[in-house]
Design an enzyme around this catalytic site. Structure first.
Site: not given
Ligand code: DOR
Ligand code: ZN
Length: 343
Positions: A136, A247, A99, A13, A174, A15
């Site tokens: 999520h 995450d 997702k 997971h 998460h 980003h």
């Molecule tokens: O803390 C987070 N940041 N939780 C999420 O679900 C998304 C992520 C983000 O994309 O910044």
């Molecule tokens: Zn995330």
């Protein structure tokens, strides 16, 4: 133990964003991880297979020379998602998961799902072809206290989806509560759960006691200590249902330090050092490889990486910030000195 060699880890997971942010953060994930499930919550989101293919090319283009890192792409599920497009994206090997964001649950989730009946055909197709749904797991009902949103989601949304879509592989993303740990433990092997680095380290006091700490604010928000301990027990148990999804979610400091700041902890640079510390503290270094390198591939039906990663017990160095063309991004501070580092 002063040195530990494990199969190369994966991040289930992650980003990476795009543009300048991606170019700055990607090398950190590519350094330690062989593969990562790439979250699709860009602006605009990665909804179609064509968008996922273009995003994958952007990531590969931005990789440092010689880096061996495979982005495992996902599609952002909307009420208009076309099951045929999902099936084609899966069949070609482009996409490894879909997702589900409840609309409004977190960063860039406005295009997510409000009416779960509208995604029924896609879920049925995914169950048929064996494509996992990453969830999520928070309700967005304003009447539900933010600290209860995960537990309520399990009862109101997740369990009904699982009952109505037999065989669908689901990843609870998460997880932050003992409720989620207990639910996962009671399921068969069609259910997995990712746990972040930061939720193994911080509880809600770290965010709120003695002054507000925006860099510890993420979603789902960290819960009370008893929940953190349940997550630690799950992660260090070796149980095949639990695996690492960092995450890691970079935002510039300018976007974190606002009256209404963004959610996300940026853990890519120091995740493996923090995890070695956590697992050693719990007398579970022998389970680290299961959590970071074996359970995830097992769930996703992929081979464990042939390559290895060595951690040594030497005080780690990591930057407090990573610079991007859009401004600095603060690296997650675990609040303790790191005794381990990636060799
Ligand atoms: O803390 C987070 N940041 N939780 C999420 O679900 C998304 C992520 C983000 O994309 O910044
Ligand atoms: Zn995330």
């Amino acid at each position: 133990m002063t040195s530990l060699t494990i199969s190369r880890p994966d991040d289930w997971h992650l980003h990476l964003r795009d543009g300048a942010m991606m170019r700055a953060v990607l090398p950190w994930s590519a350094r330690d991880f062989a593969r990562a499930i790439i979250m699709p919550n860009l602006v605009p989101p990665v909804v179609t297979s064509a968008q996922a293919a273009a995003y994958r090319d952007q990531i590969l283009d931005a990789l440092p020379q010689g880096a061996a890192f495979e982005p495992l792409m996902t599609l952002y599920l909307t009420e208009d998602t076309d099951p045929d497009d999902v099936e084609a994206a899966h069949a070609s090997g482009l996409v490894r998961a879909v997702k589900l964001y409840p609309a409004g649950a977190t960063t860039n989730s406005a295009s997510g799902v409000s009416d779960f009946e509208k995604i029924r055909a896609t879920l049925d197709r995914m169950a048929k072809i064996g494509l996992p749904l990453c969830v999520h797991g928070e309700v967005t009902d304003p009447d539900i206290d933010i600290f209860d949103r995960e537990a309520v989601f399990i009862d109101r949304v997740l369990d009904p989806i699982r009952t109505s879509t037999p065989g669908l592989k689901v990843v609870m993303e998460h997880i932050t509560t003992s409720n989620a740990v207990d639910y996962a433990r009671a399921q068969d092997d069609t259910l997995g759960a990712t746990i972040t680095t930061h939720h193994l380290v911080i509880n809600r006091n770290h965010i709120l006691a003695g002054g507000i700490k925006p860099h510890y604010y993420c979603l789902p928000v960290a819960k009370r200590e008893s929940h953190r301990l349940a997550l630690r027990a799950a992660a260090t148990s070796g149980d095949a249902r639990f695996f690492l999804g960092t995450d890691s979610a970079p935002h510039t400091d300018a976007n974190k330090l606002l009256p209404c700041g963004c959610a996300g902890c940026f853990t890519a640079p120091n995740t493996m050092a923090i995890l070695a510390h956590v697992f050693e503290e719990d007398g579970a270094l022998d389970s680290l490889e299961a959590f970071t390198s074996r359970n995830g591939p097992g769930f996703y039906g992929l081979p464990v990486n042939a390559d290895t990663l060595t951690l040594t017990k030497q005080p780690g160095q990591w930057p407090t910030h990573v610079d991007t063309d859009d401004g600095p991004v603060t690296v997650f501070d675990p609040g303790f000195d790191l005794q381990w580092s990636v060799a």
